[in-house]
Design a protein around this motif. Sequence first.
Motif, PDB file in Angstrom:
ATOM      1  N   LEU A 555       1.018  -1.250  -0.055  1.00 20.98           N
ATOM      2  CA  LEU A 555       0.049   0.533  -0.003  1.00 20.98           C
ATOM      3  C   LEU A 555       1.367   1.093  -0.103  1.00 20.98           C
ATOM      4  CD1 LEU A 555      -2.494  -0.988   2.521  1.00 20.98           C
ATOM      5  CD2 LEU A 555      -3.545  -0.592  -0.113  1.00 20.98           C
ATOM      6  N   TRP A 556       2.043   1.248   0.457  1.00 22.55           N
ATOM      7  CA  TRP A 556       2.918   2.236   0.911  1.00 22.55           C
ATOM      8  C   TRP A 556       3.541   2.928  -0.899  1.00 22.55           C
ATOM      9  CZ3 TRP A 556       3.661   5.428   4.738  1.00 22.55           C
ATOM     10  CH2 TRP A 556       4.919   6.592   4.448  1.00 22.55           C
ATOM     11  N   SER A 557       3.492   1.534  -1.483  1.00 28.11           N
ATOM     12  CA  SER A 557       4.582   1.878  -2.693  1.00 28.11           C
ATOM     13  C   SER A 557       3.815   2.373  -3.565  1.00 28.11           C
ATOM     14  CB  SER A 557       5.489   0.544  -3.290  1.00 28.11           C
ATOM     15  OG  SER A 557       4.362  -0.346  -3.612  1.00 28.11           O
ATOM     16  N   LEU A 558       1.960   2.064  -2.930  1.00 26.34           N
ATOM     17  CA  LEU A 558       1.241   2.971  -3.845  1.00 26.34           C
ATOM     18  C   LEU A 558       0.427   3.992  -3.714  1.00 26.34           C
ATOM     19  CD1 LEU A 558      -1.046  -0.578  -4.695  1.00 26.34           C
ATOM     20  CD2 LEU A 558       0.598   0.873  -6.697  1.00 26.34           C
ATOM     21  N   GLY A 559       1.534   4.652  -2.798  1.00 25.06           N
ATOM     22  CA  GLY A 559       0.797   5.672  -2.229  1.00 25.06           C
ATOM     23  C   GLY A 559      -0.192   6.182  -1.585  1.00 25.06           C
ATOM     24  N   ARG A 560      -0.701   4.754  -1.184  1.00 22.21           N
ATOM     25  CA  ARG A 560      -1.646   4.660   0.141  1.00 22.21           C
ATOM     26  C   ARG A 560      -1.089   4.822   1.689  1.00 22.21           C
ATOM     27  NH1 ARG A 560      -5.200   0.425  -1.545  1.00 22.21           N
ATOM     28  NH2 ARG A 560      -6.562   0.638  -0.076  1.00 22.21           N
ATOM     29  N   GLN A 561      -0.624   6.060   1.619  1.00 20.87           N
ATOM     30  CA  GLN A 561       0.234   5.998   2.986  1.00 20.87           C
ATOM     31  C   GLN A 561      -0.596   5.442   4.190  1.00 20.87           C
ATOM     32  OE1 GLN A 561       1.358   6.958   0.406  1.00 20.87           O
ATOM     33  NE2 GLN A 561       3.508   7.231   0.563  1.00 20.87           N
ATOM     34  N   ASP A 562      -1.669   6.616   3.621  1.00 22.65           N
ATOM     35  CA  ASP A 562      -2.507   6.140   5.462  1.00 22.65           C
ATOM     36  C   ASP A 562      -3.393   4.986   5.544  1.00 22.65           C
ATOM     37  OD1 ASP A 562      -2.420   9.343   5.747  1.00 22.65           O
ATOM     38  OD2 ASP A 562      -4.261   9.819   4.675  1.00 22.65           O
ATOM     39  N   ASP A 563      -3.492   4.703   4.791  1.00 24.77           N
ATOM     40  CA  ASP A 563      -4.305   3.113   5.297  1.00 24.77           C
ATOM     41  C   ASP A 563      -3.149   2.137   4.870  1.00 24.77           C
ATOM     42  OD1 ASP A 563      -6.444   3.481   3.673  1.00 24.77           O
ATOM     43  OD2 ASP A 563      -5.902   3.106   1.822  1.00 24.77           O
ATOM     44  N   ALA A 564      -1.614   2.353   4.679  1.00 23.19           N
ATOM     45  CA  ALA A 564      -0.606   1.734   5.379  1.00 23.19           C
ATOM     46  C   ALA A 564      -0.546   1.280   6.522  1.00 23.19           C
ATOM     47  CB  ALA A 564       0.670   1.297   4.371  1.00 23.19           C
ATOM     48  N   LYS A 565      -0.028   2.855   7.154  1.00 25.47           N
ATOM     49  CA  LYS A 565      -0.295   2.985   8.579  1.00 25.47           C
ATOM     50  C   LYS A 565      -0.872   2.196   9.776  1.00 25.47           C
ATOM     51  CE  LYS A 565       2.273   7.410   8.369  1.00 25.47           C
ATOM     52  NZ  LYS A 565       2.599   8.792   8.555  1.00 25.47           N
ATOM     53  N   ASN A 566      -2.406   2.143   8.706  1.00 17.62           N
ATOM     54  CA  ASN A 566      -3.721   1.945   9.952  1.00 17.62           C
ATOM     55  C   ASN A 566      -3.186   0.339   9.603  1.00 17.62           C
ATOM     56  OD1 ASN A 566      -4.968   4.732   9.785  1.00 17.62           O
ATOM     57  ND2 ASN A 566      -6.484   4.115   8.062  1.00 17.62           N
ATOM     58  N   ILE A 567      -2.797   0.392   8.737  1.00 17.35           N
ATOM     59  CA  ILE A 567      -2.802  -1.560   8.129  1.00 17.35           C
ATOM     60  C   ILE A 567      -1.741  -2.149   9.838  1.00 17.35           C
ATOM     61  CG2 ILE A 567      -2.003  -3.517   7.514  1.00 17.35           C
ATOM     62  CD1 ILE A 567      -4.526  -3.516   7.536  1.00 17.35           C
ATOM     63  N   TRP A 568      -0.819  -0.990   9.720  1.00  8.20           N
ATOM     64  CA  TRP A 568       0.876  -1.025  10.742  1.00  8.20           C
ATOM     65  C   TRP A 568       0.318  -1.339  11.847  1.00  8.20           C
ATOM     66  CZ3 TRP A 568       3.807   1.825   6.871  1.00  8.20           C
ATOM     67  CH2 TRP A 568       4.330   0.884   6.081  1.00  8.20           C
ATOM     68  N   ARG A 569      -0.713  -0.059  12.444  1.00  5.62           N
ATOM     69  CA  ARG A 569      -1.035  -0.108  13.554  1.00  5.62           C
ATOM     70  C   ARG A 569      -1.294  -0.844  14.357  1.00  5.62           C
ATOM     71  NH1 ARG A 569      -2.428   5.786  12.028  1.00  5.62           N
ATOM     72  NH2 ARG A 569      -0.783   7.342  12.102  1.00  5.62           N
ATOM     73  N   GLU A 570      -2.680  -1.364  13.683  1.00  6.38           N
ATOM     74  CA  GLU A 570      -3.451  -2.406  13.860  1.00  6.38           C
ATOM     75  C   GLU A 570      -2.899  -3.455  14.505  1.00  6.38           C
ATOM     76  OE1 GLU A 570      -6.601  -5.008  11.218  1.00  6.38           O
ATOM     77  OE2 GLU A 570      -7.881  -3.729  11.304  1.00  6.38           O
TER      78      GLU A 570
END
Length: 592
Positions: A555-570
């Motif tokens: 997701l980070w590589s696709l520019g979807r940083q907020d989505d990536a962070k939400n997954i990582w925080r979870e």
Amino acid sequence: MKYLHRALLSAVVCVVFPGCSQIAGLQKAQEVTDPVTQRPIPVLQAYDDTELAPAPDAQSPYPQQFSRSTLLDLLTAEIAGQRGQVDMLLQNYLKVARETRDIGVIRRALNAAQYIKDDAAMTEMTLLWTEVEPDNVDAHQLAAFQLIKQKQYPEALSHMEQVLELEGPTTFDRLAVHAKNLTDEEKKELLNLYKKILERHPENGELMYGYAVLQEINGMEEAALASTDPLLKTSPDNPAVIALRARLLKSVKGVDVSLAYLKKQYAKHPDEVQVGALYARTQIEAHNFDAAQSIYKELMNRFPNTPHLKLSYALVSLENQHIQEARKHLEELVKQGQHLNEAHFYLARIADQEDRVEDAIQHYQNVTRGGHYFNALARSAYLLIRSGRQSEAEAAFTEARENLPSQASQLWELQINLMLELDDLDAALKFSNQAVEEYPEDLQLLYARAMLKDRMGLLQGMEDDLRHIIALDPDNAVALNALGYTLADRTERTQEAYNLINKALELDPGNPAILDSMGWVLFRLGKSGEAVGFLQEAYSKFPDPEVASHLGEVLWSLGRQDDAKNIWREALNTKPDHQLLNETLKRLNVDL
């Protein structure tokens, strides 16, 4: 020699077939039990040689007499039996049974078939027996049993119904109870057959009970509960019926309703151990451990010579942290020689928790079989190693493999896993090598060694073991996926990795581990758009931090940083110290 031959022939026939009335001078010695009918059979030990003579060549009109060729077949069978050639004995008796339909021969053939566990011959002879003696209850009982074993349920129930009509003891209830191991289709078929027979015999208690059990097994709990109503009218004091009713009440109306029913039944039947024990177990299921302990204590005092009640009382006492009470009764079981494996195991647990290491080891080592054996062996070995007694631990595993050769490979796995738990990778690899040398085609041992080599950074060794597994089992999705993921993650052989993972996914399309691997290899191939779908599906099925790490990075590589962070925080909330996840965040310079 010729005279002796005649004597031997006649002796064989009379010993095998009681009641050979054409031979005079026979004396009854003792009685033994026929293993088929469980009825007494006279054993003949003395005879008058002057009366011995072979039967005529022609078939006698009397069933006790046989042609010369038939007698020779019987003699050959008995000589084969004396020489340990039981297969030949059976084949000859089957031949004579088919030709003569003599009940004595049929039973002898049944005995031989039972001895060598030849189910086909058993079934053939029991069915022949029912033809020769259609009113024999034992014959129909045995035929039903054999047909049940072969899952020929309509035929089996036909013989059981015949037993019913002959007013013999049936096993409709036991057949229904054992039906839980059948396929769904077979369960439905059996239910329909019971329904038809019950319509013809509506007052039969065994059938009523069996039908209710089959309804339960088929997921028809409410209908099954209703079926217990007439049962309770005809058999209100039957512990099996009470237990079935209680179980169904728990499924349909909840554990509290079941407990209320059992409370009344326990008060009504204080001397029924089965009812009281079920009441206590249901209290445990409801987490009412104090109540369970109280019930078990009452039962134990009422039935002091019932060891399993003492064991149950000790275990629920242990659950309630009444350690001294539990220890007292477990030690009594040991003194009485009852439930030794369970008693020693839980005494070991108590000693272990109290840091009495030597006592714990002794008790664990006194567990010699049963469901606790592997745990006891592993824990005693762990304590020995922690005490600096590595050689004793190794000797214990060696002895276990010698005593249980059929489970030797599982015992190797247990020993290897113990070394991994102790973080002694060198010892784990040593035992893995010994195990694979002993069992070179054991897939579990090969896979365990492959994963160990991966952990030790021995990439080529890991690949060799995984490829050995694939050579032995080309459709092993686990090995295909493991090799594919490793190649994708740690080498540049990404196309080869993709091919392996793709095959694994074809074999096991819904497996989240393989979906994760496919997403990761696609990402490594530069196909992030395709990868994200596989990773999202994997994470929805198995929200593991490793999958979260991969999904977040894609997701980070696709520019979807907020989505990536939400997954990582979870993921971090569930496992904040996960190594791969934290390494990914550090590598990508992500601050959550």
